[in-house]
Write a protein that holds these residues in place. Structure first.
Motif, PDB file in Angstrom:
ATOM      1  N   THR A  32       0.850  -1.188   0.000  1.00  0.00           N
ATOM      2  CA  THR A  32       0.000   0.000   0.000  1.00  0.00           C
ATOM      3  C   THR A  32       0.883   1.234   0.000  1.00  0.00           C
ATOM      4  N   THR A  33       0.661   2.108  -0.961  1.00  0.00           N
ATOM      5  CA  THR A  33       1.434   3.340  -1.067  1.00  0.00           C
ATOM      6  C   THR A  33       0.481   4.528  -1.068  1.00  0.00           C
ATOM      7  N   GLU A  34       0.851   5.560  -0.321  1.00  0.00           N
ATOM      8  CA  GLU A  34       0.029   6.762  -0.240  1.00  0.00           C
ATOM      9  C   GLU A  34       0.778   7.941  -0.851  1.00  0.00           C
ATOM     10  N   TYR A  35       0.022   8.830  -1.514  1.00  0.00           N
ATOM     11  CA  TYR A  35       0.584   9.987  -2.195  1.00  0.00           C
ATOM     12  C   TYR A  35      -0.205  11.238  -1.811  1.00  0.00           C
ATOM     13  N   GLY A  36       0.476  12.381  -1.829  1.00  0.00           N
ATOM     14  CA  GLY A  36      -0.175  13.667  -1.674  1.00  0.00           C
ATOM     15  C   GLY A  36      -0.044  14.463  -2.957  1.00  0.00           C
ATOM     16  N   MET A  37      -1.028  15.304  -3.249  1.00  0.00           N
ATOM     17  CA  MET A  37      -1.010  16.133  -4.458  1.00  0.00           C
ATOM     18  C   MET A  37      -1.143  17.592  -4.041  1.00  0.00           C
ATOM     19  N   ALA A  38      -0.287  18.453  -4.584  1.00  0.00           N
ATOM     20  CA  ALA A  38      -0.301  19.869  -4.207  1.00  0.00           C
ATOM     21  C   ALA A  38      -0.196  20.747  -5.446  1.00  0.00           C
ATOM     22  N   LEU A  39      -0.832  21.909  -5.387  1.00  0.00           N
ATOM     23  CA  LEU A  39      -0.764  22.913  -6.446  1.00  0.00           C
ATOM     24  C   LEU A  39      -0.198  24.177  -5.833  1.00  0.00           C
ATOM     25  N   VAL A  40       0.911  24.673  -6.394  1.00  0.00           N
ATOM     26  CA  VAL A  40       1.679  25.811  -5.857  1.00  0.00           C
ATOM     27  C   VAL A  40       1.874  25.669  -4.351  1.00  0.00           C
ATOM     28  N   LEU A  42       0.102  24.061  -2.117  1.00  0.00           N
ATOM     29  CA  LEU A  42      -1.090  23.878  -1.297  1.00  0.00           C
ATOM     30  C   LEU A  42      -1.697  22.505  -1.569  1.00  0.00           C
ATOM     31  N   ILE A  43      -1.962  21.739  -0.511  1.00  0.00           N
ATOM     32  CA  ILE A  43      -2.498  20.394  -0.653  1.00  0.00           C
ATOM     33  C   ILE A  43      -3.885  20.444  -1.293  1.00  0.00           C
ATOM     34  N   ILE A  44      -4.066  19.689  -2.379  1.00  0.00           N
ATOM     35  CA  ILE A  44      -5.374  19.663  -3.043  1.00  0.00           C
ATOM     36  C   ILE A  44      -5.908  18.251  -3.227  1.00  0.00           C
ATOM     37  N   GLY A  45      -5.126  17.221  -2.914  1.00  0.00           N
ATOM     38  CA  GLY A  45      -5.633  15.870  -3.116  1.00  0.00           C
ATOM     39  C   GLY A  45      -4.728  14.824  -2.512  1.00  0.00           C
ATOM     40  N   LYS A  46      -5.228  13.599  -2.459  1.00  0.00           N
ATOM     41  CA  LYS A  46      -4.457  12.465  -1.958  1.00  0.00           C
ATOM     42  C   LYS A  46      -4.849  11.218  -2.729  1.00  0.00           C
ATOM     43  N   ALA A  47      -3.955  10.240  -2.752  1.00  0.00           N
ATOM     44  CA  ALA A  47      -4.216   8.998  -3.467  1.00  0.00           C
ATOM     45  C   ALA A  47      -3.615   7.833  -2.700  1.00  0.00           C
ATOM     46  N   THR A  48      -4.274   6.677  -2.776  1.00  0.00           N
ATOM     47  CA  THR A  48      -3.805   5.449  -2.141  1.00  0.00           C
ATOM     48  C   THR A  48      -3.860   4.315  -3.154  1.00  0.00           C
ATOM     49  N   PHE A  49      -2.812   3.492  -3.177  1.00  0.00           N
ATOM     50  CA  PHE A  49      -2.740   2.381  -4.128  1.00  0.00           C
ATOM     51  C   PHE A  49      -2.440   1.085  -3.410  1.00  0.00           C
ATOM     52  N   ASP A  50      -3.172   0.039  -3.773  1.00  0.00           N
ATOM     53  CA  ASP A  50      -2.928  -1.312  -3.265  1.00  0.00           C
ATOM     54  C   ASP A  50      -2.525  -2.190  -4.435  1.00  0.00           C
ATOM     55  N   THR A  51      -1.366  -2.822  -4.304  1.00  0.00           N
ATOM     56  CA  THR A  51      -0.887  -3.741  -5.335  1.00  0.00           C
ATOM     57  C   THR A  51      -0.847  -5.149  -4.750  1.00  0.00           C
ATOM     58  N   VAL A  52      -1.441  -6.093  -5.449  1.00  0.00           N
ATOM     59  CA  VAL A  52      -1.507  -7.479  -4.989  1.00  0.00           C
ATOM     60  C   VAL A  52      -0.800  -8.370  -6.002  1.00  0.00           C
ATOM     61  N   THR A 254       2.373  19.085  -7.986  1.00  0.00           N
ATOM     62  CA  THR A 254       3.271  18.010  -7.585  1.00  0.00           C
ATOM     63  C   THR A 254       2.501  16.829  -7.010  1.00  0.00           C
ATOM     64  N   LEU A 255       3.038  15.646  -7.249  1.00  0.00           N
ATOM     65  CA  LEU A 255       2.564  14.405  -6.658  1.00  0.00           C
ATOM     66  C   LEU A 255       3.745  13.796  -5.927  1.00  0.00           C
ATOM     67  N   GLN A 256       3.560  13.406  -4.670  1.00  0.00           N
ATOM     68  CA  GLN A 256       4.690  12.894  -3.898  1.00  0.00           C
ATOM     69  C   GLN A 256       4.258  11.732  -3.015  1.00  0.00           C
ATOM     70  N   ALA A 257       5.033  10.645  -3.071  1.00  0.00           N
ATOM     71  CA  ALA A 257       4.757   9.501  -2.191  1.00  0.00           C
ATOM     72  C   ALA A 257       5.067   9.891  -0.752  1.00  0.00           C
ATOM     73  N   THR A 258       4.189   9.509   0.164  1.00  0.00           N
ATOM     74  CA  THR A 258       4.382   9.849   1.585  1.00  0.00           C
ATOM     75  C   THR A 258       4.633   8.630   2.452  1.00  0.00           C
ATOM     76  N   SER A 259       4.161   7.450   2.032  1.00  0.00           N
ATOM     77  CA  SER A 259       4.411   6.241   2.824  1.00  0.00           C
ATOM     78  C   SER A 259       4.225   4.992   1.967  1.00  0.00           C
ATOM     79  N   VAL A 260       4.899   3.904   2.370  1.00  0.00           N
ATOM     80  CA  VAL A 260       4.742   2.616   1.714  1.00  0.00           C
ATOM     81  C   VAL A 260       4.779   1.545   2.810  1.00  0.00           C
ATOM     82  N   SER A 261       3.867   0.570   2.703  1.00  0.00           N
ATOM     83  CA  SER A 261       3.818  -0.506   3.689  1.00  0.00           C
ATOM     84  C   SER A 261       3.474  -1.805   2.988  1.00  0.00           C
ATOM     85  N   THR A 262       3.924  -2.924   3.556  1.00  0.00           N
ATOM     86  CA  THR A 262       3.663  -4.240   2.984  1.00  0.00           C
ATOM     87  C   THR A 262       2.951  -5.128   3.976  1.00  0.00           C
TER      88      THR A 262
END
Length: 263
Positions: A32-40, A42-52, A254-262
């Motif tokens: 599971t990896t989490e990402y943050g999205m920012a414009l200039v 300022l935080i405007i979004g977030k995303a989470t991905f699960d890979t199996v 910008t999109l930036q990964a903030t955490s990864v866990s297994t």
């Protein structure tokens, strides 16, 4: 502002195209990896991905939503998923799907593939070949040896120097475009669950088909260089995006990964 909408939509698709990597030490596992999205800034979004990973099969599911000031700029959210086979050369997608909403408008895409060839594509809203003279339709000959925009950004290689020496031919059901990567050095990245080196790529967008030649937003984007960093966050031979910087007319997104866990 038409371009702002295009920029936010592009960012949404980018966020939904940033996959996690498969687990490193287990034949089967979930990352599971989490990402943050920012414009200039300022935080405007977030995303989470699960890979199996299940034997030689893989699947990725991503979820993206507006957050913070994103609700003031553009109410956006959606899911993206892909499944297919793992091969010695990389990931071979068989089905890609996208479902997202932005500013009250809804987009869905369901693309079936076999050995890099698109076998079927169902999207809403549909684009017509007769839509307007400036529209460039997608031709069937352009739908061979292509990747979906989710697993297409999972680069399998044991050679760190070769991560950025490639062109990614992507198709999402509406548009065919090439992402042309070029090496731009290395950076050290640190996030919860991973710390190490990242390969830095300069990326140029080359539209192939499924776009409007007169789109001012696309013309702007074609002239820009996108920064995309890849790192082997969970497996040494699979490099995935951990950072992206996309120029817009109102400032960098910008999109930036903030955490990864297994597990």
């Amino acid at each position: 502002m038409r371009f702002r909408h295009l920029a936010i939509r592009f960012a949404t698709l980018a966020a939904l195209a940033v996959p996690a990597a498969p687990a490193a030490r287990a034949a089967d596992g979930t990352v599971t990896t989490e990402y943050g999205m920012a414009l200039v800034g300022l935080i405007i979004g977030k995303a989470t991905f699960d890979t199996v990973i299940d034997g030689d099969r893989f699947s990725v599911e991503g979820r993206m939503s507006s957050a913070g000031l994103g609700k003031l700029v553009s109410s956006t959210g959606g899911t993206s998923r892909v499944s297919g086979r793992m091969t010695a050369r990389g990931f071979s997608p068989e089905r890609y799907a996208l479902d997202y909403t932005s500013d009250g408008k809804h987009w869905t895409s369901d693309v079936r593939m076999r050995s890099g060839r698109v076998t079927s594509s169902n999207v809403s809203p549909k684009r017509s070949r007769d839509e307007k003279p400036s529209y460039v339709p997608v031709e069937r000959a352009q739908l061979t040896s292509v990747l979906d925009p989710l697993s297409g950004l999972m680069i399998r290689t044991g050679d760190a120097s070769g991560v950025c020496r490639r062109t990614l031919p992507l198709y999402d059901g509406w548009s065919r475009l090439d992402l042309k990567l070029a090496p731009a050095g290395r950076q050290t990245v640190s996030l919860a669950g991973y710390s190490g080196e990242a390969a830095v790529c300069n990326v140029r967008i080359d539209p192939v088909s499924g776009y409007d030649r007169k789109s001012k937003g696309l013309q702007f984007l074609k002239r820009q260089t996108i920064a995309l960093w890849f790192a082997p966050v969970a497996r040494p031979d699979v490099w995935v995006p951990v950072y992206a910087r996309i120029p817009t007319t109102i400032g960098p997104l910008t999109l930036q990964a903030t955490s990864v866990s297994t597990k």
